[in-house]
Design a protein around this motif. Structure first.
Motif, PDB file in Angstrom:
ATOM      1  N   HIS A  52      46.559  35.237  52.570  1.00 48.32           N
ATOM      2  CA  HIS A  52      46.348  36.545  51.943  1.00 48.32           C
ATOM      3  C   HIS A  52      47.006  36.588  50.562  1.00 48.32           C
ATOM      4  N   GLU A  53      48.211  36.058  50.465  1.00 46.33           N
ATOM      5  CA  GLU A  53      48.881  36.014  49.166  1.00 46.33           C
ATOM      6  C   GLU A  53      48.105  35.143  48.176  1.00 46.33           C
ATOM      7  N   GLN A  54      47.599  34.016  48.662  1.00 42.94           N
ATOM      8  CA  GLN A  54      46.841  33.132  47.784  1.00 42.94           C
ATOM      9  C   GLN A  54      45.574  33.813  47.282  1.00 42.94           C
ATOM     10  N   ALA A  55      44.899  34.565  48.143  1.00 41.94           N
ATOM     11  CA  ALA A  55      43.696  35.281  47.714  1.00 41.94           C
ATOM     12  C   ALA A  55      44.032  36.341  46.674  1.00 41.94           C
ATOM     13  N   TYR A  56      45.192  36.941  46.781  1.00 43.34           N
ATOM     14  CA  TYR A  56      45.602  37.942  45.790  1.00 43.34           C
ATOM     15  C   TYR A  56      45.900  37.288  44.442  1.00 43.34           C
ATOM     16  N   LEU A  60      44.539  36.140  39.119  1.00 44.30           N
ATOM     17  CA  LEU A  60      45.249  35.919  37.868  1.00 44.30           C
ATOM     18  C   LEU A  60      44.748  34.649  37.185  1.00 44.30           C
ATOM     19  N   PRO A  61      44.832  34.578  35.850  1.00 43.28           N
ATOM     20  CA  PRO A  61      44.414  33.347  35.159  1.00 43.28           C
ATOM     21  C   PRO A  61      45.366  32.203  35.447  1.00 43.28           C
ATOM     22  N   SER A  98      43.939  27.413  29.666  1.00 47.85           N
ATOM     23  CA  SER A  98      43.983  28.533  30.601  1.00 47.85           C
ATOM     24  C   SER A  98      42.569  29.055  30.788  1.00 47.85           C
ATOM     25  N   ASP A  99      42.274  29.498  31.994  1.00 47.62           N
ATOM     26  CA  ASP A  99      40.964  30.095  32.242  1.00 47.62           C
ATOM     27  C   ASP A  99      41.095  31.198  33.273  1.00 47.62           C
TER      28      ASP A  99
END
Length: 275
Positions: A52-56, A60-61, A98-99
């Protein structure tokens, strides 16, 4: 000499403490601490939380960077002047990129919602596993107590029949009864002894089942025993709700039902992600 005498006494005290019978509360606590299925469910909940944290954070870029630093000696081409050089040439390369995803048809939003549902489902699964382990421990505990009571009653009955067999044998020796009466009593005694032995085997199996649920070590298993709760401590009250009310409450509060519902919602999110 005092130290030599003290150590055996200390070991005896520890041995006596270790052999104290386990209460139902102690058995349930040990099962929650060591049961492997419960540990796996706890790890699944942790993994779902991390997902869940990773999906959040995926919104972010990202930022990637690299740097190199090198030296060249001897005759070489200076890449900055395109001439031959014999001195030391130092090179430095820096890289930074960065992307960020601006639009992906709502895929990341669906993945975030699905990860949240999976985390909730994993938490409910942990609660459901804890309930299942507790129920299994209580069932094995009560089975062991019930089988021991049945075994004790069967042994008392066999003892009574054994005494009756001795009396009948004496009467047969005195010519007061027929041999068939003695054979009937001996047959009854054999059946009762078989019943007592069979109940003892079942009690040993129930004890082993309880020990496996608690994940006892071999040393703990050697001295493991349980104690029956005092009847005076039991508060027996008549039920105040109907069967339908009980079932309705179970469906509303049982975490296993909530887990299934959350898994169904997560599957719907998977369809939305695929679309």
């Amino acid at each position: 000499m005092r130290i030599v005498l003290f150590l055996p006494l200390l070991s005896m005290a520890i041995g006596v403490t270790a052999q104290q019978p386990w209460t139902l509360e102690q058995c349930m606590k040990r099962a929650e601490e060591r049961n492997l299925d419960l540990r796996n469910a706890s790890l699944d909940a942790d993994l779902a939380s991390k997902a869940h944290e990773q999906a959040y954070w995926s919104f972010l870029p990202n930022l990637n960077g690299a740097a190199t630093h090198g030296y060249n000696w001897g005759k070489t081409i200076d890449q900055y002047t395109n001439t031959f050089a014999t001195d030391r040439v130092r090179t430095n390369n820096l890289y930074l990129s960065s992307d960020v995803t601006l639009f992906q048809s709502g895929r990341k939003h669906q993945e975030l919602k699905q990860a949240a549902l999976n985390e909730q489902a994993a938490d409910k699964g942990l609660d459901a596993m804890r309930n299942d382990i507790g129920t299994a421990v209580v069932r094995a505990y009560l089975d062991l107590l019930g089988l021991r009571e049945q075994q004790r009653a069967a042994e008392d009955q066999a003892t009574s029949t054994r005494d009756q067999s001795s009396v009948t044998q004496a009467l047969l020796d005195a010519g007061r009864v027929a041999r068939a009466d003695l054979l009937d009593i001996q047959s009854q005694l054999a059946q009762e002894e078989y019943t007592a032995t069979d109940l003892q085997i079942q009690a040993d199996k129930a004890k082993l089942t309880l020990a496996q649920l608690m994940q006892l070590t071999e040393a703990e298993m050697d001295s493991f025993d349980i104690v029956a709760p005092s009847v005076d401590e039991l508060a027996v009250v008549e039920p105040t709700v109907t069967e339908d009310q009980v079932l309705k409450n179970v469906v509303a509060t049982n975490p296993a039902y909530a887990q299934v519902d959350l898994n169904a919602q997560s599957a719907e999110r998977s369809i939305a992600i695929a679309n």
